[in-house]
Design an enzyme around this catalytic site. Structure first.
Site, mmCIF file in Angstrom:
data_model
loop_
_atom_site.group_PDB
_atom_site.id
_atom_site.type_symbol
_atom_site.label_atom_id
_atom_site.label_comp_id
_atom_site.label_asym_id
_atom_site.label_seq_id
_atom_site.Cartn_x
_atom_site.Cartn_y
_atom_site.Cartn_z
ATOM 1 N N ARG A 54 0.560 -1.233 -0.008
ATOM 2 C CA ARG A 54 0.142 -0.211 -0.042
ATOM 3 C C ARG A 54 0.855 1.420 -0.111
ATOM 4 O O ARG A 54 0.494 2.301 -0.684
ATOM 5 C CB ARG A 54 -0.886 -0.590 1.057
ATOM 6 C CG ARG A 54 -1.812 1.416 1.119
ATOM 7 C CD ARG A 54 -2.995 0.770 2.154
ATOM 8 N NE ARG A 54 -2.745 0.119 3.055
ATOM 9 C CZ ARG A 54 -1.667 0.317 4.163
ATOM 10 N NH1 ARG A 54 -0.931 1.579 4.345
ATOM 11 N NH2 ARG A 54 -2.319 -0.249 5.064
ATOM 12 N N TYR A 107 -16.525 16.873 -15.149
ATOM 13 C CA TYR A 107 -17.551 15.667 -14.792
ATOM 14 C C TYR A 107 -18.201 15.305 -14.061
ATOM 15 O O TYR A 107 -18.181 15.429 -12.926
ATOM 16 C CB TYR A 107 -16.242 14.513 -14.773
ATOM 17 C CG TYR A 107 -16.436 13.145 -14.636
ATOM 18 C CD1 TYR A 107 -16.507 12.378 -15.596
ATOM 19 C CD2 TYR A 107 -16.121 13.134 -13.483
ATOM 20 C CE1 TYR A 107 -16.904 10.429 -16.313
ATOM 21 C CE2 TYR A 107 -16.346 11.069 -13.324
ATOM 22 C CZ TYR A 107 -16.973 9.923 -14.057
ATOM 23 O OH TYR A 107 -17.170 9.530 -14.523
ATOM 24 N N ASP A 180 -8.735 19.058 -14.593
ATOM 25 C CA ASP A 180 -8.512 17.831 -14.717
ATOM 26 C C ASP A 180 -8.279 18.011 -16.783
ATOM 27 O O ASP A 180 -8.987 18.137 -17.628
ATOM 28 C CB ASP A 180 -10.265 17.753 -14.409
ATOM 29 C CG ASP A 180 -10.019 16.074 -15.088
ATOM 30 O OD1 ASP A 180 -9.585 15.312 -15.631
ATOM 31 O OD2 ASP A 180 -10.908 15.373 -14.612
ATOM 32 N N LYS A 205 -8.698 6.683 -19.140
ATOM 33 C CA LYS A 205 -9.140 7.123 -20.784
ATOM 34 C C LYS A 205 -7.654 7.563 -21.031
ATOM 35 O O LYS A 205 -7.709 5.742 -21.480
ATOM 36 C CB LYS A 205 -10.169 8.671 -20.453
ATOM 37 C CG LYS A 205 -10.534 8.985 -18.819
ATOM 38 C CD LYS A 205 -12.306 7.705 -19.408
ATOM 39 C CE LYS A 205 -12.965 8.036 -18.666
ATOM 40 N NZ LYS A 205 -13.414 8.682 -17.039
HETATM 41 C C1 PLP Z 1 -14.191 9.363 -16.323
HETATM 42 C C2 PLP Z 1 -13.476 10.948 -16.050
HETATM 43 C C3 PLP Z 1 -13.512 11.280 -14.319
HETATM 44 C C4 PLP Z 1 -13.394 9.736 -13.560
HETATM 45 O O1 PLP Z 1 -12.573 9.149 -13.836
HETATM 46 P P1 PLP Z 1 -12.705 7.472 -13.739
HETATM 47 O O2 PLP Z 1 -11.259 7.170 -13.637
HETATM 48 O O3 PLP Z 1 -13.430 7.034 -14.087
HETATM 49 O O4 PLP Z 1 -12.809 7.143 -11.852
HETATM 50 C C5 PLP Z 1 -12.967 12.134 -13.901
HETATM 51 N N1 PLP Z 1 -12.501 13.143 -15.127
HETATM 52 C C6 PLP Z 1 -12.810 12.992 -15.592
HETATM 53 C C7 PLP Z 1 -12.952 14.684 -17.467
HETATM 54 C C8 PLP Z 1 -13.117 12.287 -16.520
HETATM 55 O O5 PLP Z 1 -13.802 11.689 -18.129
#
Ligand code: PLP
Length: 386
Positions: A54, A107, A180, A205
């Site tokens: 961890r 998001y 982000d 992504k």
């Molecule tokens: C998918 C996404 C998230 C969240 O991420 P997870 O891996 O699903 O927890 C945050 N910000 C954006 C822009 C996303 O597309």
């Protein structure tokens, strides 16, 4: 381990950062370390600092080195999901009574995390259109915020925010500016170089890139905030597992090539849709008609793979979303395969009826790296039936 940060080009860093060959066997691909615990040379005698899975794992370290090198940051931390990364950052930086100023089309899960999980612990959230810097300035003058949080391009309406301008406003107001960078990926945009304090990723992504691993990351320069977020990662424990970290690392090696193809295909798809009589509006920063086109061109090195489009009404949008064959109807984005999404009822269902709600006539396409003629033929055929 070769230190590649800064010295080499982006594509070289994507392939080599954190990826030195295994010193024991010479294996060119570093092994996946599954061990949960590490033998000590006498009590407290740790090799390379590893003690327990961890707190640290060499495969995770390899991914973190790669992520820091790609974003041009001093530190990176990798997590079990994008939201786990966001949660660690928010809890490290906020205390009860603090507020987050959030972009109005971030998001949906980010809004849900702050409003519904952190809200009951005394964290406030306000929402503003981040692409309107005057509105951001007014909101910060009205009341301070500890964090200013933006997505650019935003999800799903692809609004573009001036990161340099936002960073200036945030700094003047004593707020941390968090970007982000999931949609652009570090192949197309470097928020830290533009003045942001922290970059957040859903590595699920584009970074992972193959729709086969969930993960998240933080990249930042500030040593003290890094230590706080790292402590949160250790004490709460939402770390990436070794195989997840390794898969992400493997995906990242082709990031630059993939983003180039995603951008080319998305541009062609956006132009096709813009010329189609059944499409009312196309949201893609690569189109000169997009209000953020010039700004995107000045802070990104490509326009990315996400295209949204408005039809005349909700029923048409739903029919279109359900009629494509190559574009699979599924949540998420950023994989090599093309996906179709109806945000109102899929990805953005959690923000229905809030200030972040997505118009009902909008569909979002994650344009993959397939042959673009096939993608356009698929969309053309589906639109015939709308
Ligand atoms: C998918 C996404 C998230 C969240 O991420 P997870 O891996 O699903 O927890 C945050 N910000 C954006 C822009 C996303 O597309």
């Amino acid at each position: 381990m070769t230190d590649l940060s800064g010295a080499c080009g982006f594509d070289t860093r994507a392939v080599h950062a954190g990826q030195a060959f295994d010193p024991t066997t010479g294996a060119v691909i570093p092994p996946v370390h599954f061990s949960t615990t590490y033998a000590q040379d006498g009590i407290g005698g740790l090799r390379e600092g590893y003690e327990y899975g961890r707190s640290g794992n060499p495969t995770r370290t390899a991914l973190e080195s790669q992520l820091a090198a790609l974003e041009g940051g001093a530190h990176a931390l990798s997590f079990a999901s994008g939201l786990a990364a966001e949660d660690a950052l928010l809890r490290a930086a906020l205390k009860p009574g603090d507020e987050v100023l959030l972009g109005n089309d971030v998001y949906g899960g980010t809004y849900r995390l702050i409003a519904r999980i952190l809200g009951p612990w005394g964290v406030g959230v306000r929402v503003v259109d981040m692409s309107d810097l005057a509105a951001v300035e007014a909101a910060l003058e009205e009341r301070p915020a500890r964090i200013v949080w933006v997505e650019t391009p935003s999800n799903p309406l692809l609004r573009i925010t001036d990161i340099r301008g936002l960073a200036r406003l945030g700094r003047a107001a004593g707020a941390l500016v968090v970007v982000d960078n999931t949609f652009a990926s570090p192949a197309l945009q470097h928020p830290l170089a533009l003045g942001a304090d922290v970059v957040v990723h859903s590595t699920t992504k584009y970074l992972g890139g193959h729709s086969d691993v969930v993960g998240g990351a933080l990249v930042l320069n500030d040593d003290a905030l890094y230590e706080q977020a790292k402590f949160m990662q250790f004490a709460v424990g939402a770390v990436s597992g070794p195989l997840d970290a390794w898969l992400t690392t493997r995906g990242i090696k082709t990031l630059a090539l993939r983003m180039q193809r995603h951008s080319e295909n998305a541009q062609a798809v956006a132009e096709f849709l813009a010329g189609h009589p059944k499409i009312v509006r196309v949201y893609y920063p690569g189109l000169p008609s997009h209000p953020g086109h010039e700004l995107a061109a000045s802070q990104m090195s490509g326009f990315g793979g996400i295209v949204s489009a408005a039809l005349t009404d909700a029923a048409s949008a739903r029919r279109f979303a359900e009629s494509t064959r190559l574009f699979q109807l599924a949540e998420s984005l950023g994989g090599v395969e093309s996906l179709m999404n109806y945000p109102d009822e899929m990805t953005h269902a959690s923000v229905r009826g809030t200030e972040l709600a997505v118009p009902e006539e909008v569909v979002r396409l994650s344009v993959g790296i397939e042959s673009v003629a096939d993608l356009i033929a698929d969309l053309d055929e589906a639109l015939d039936g709308v």
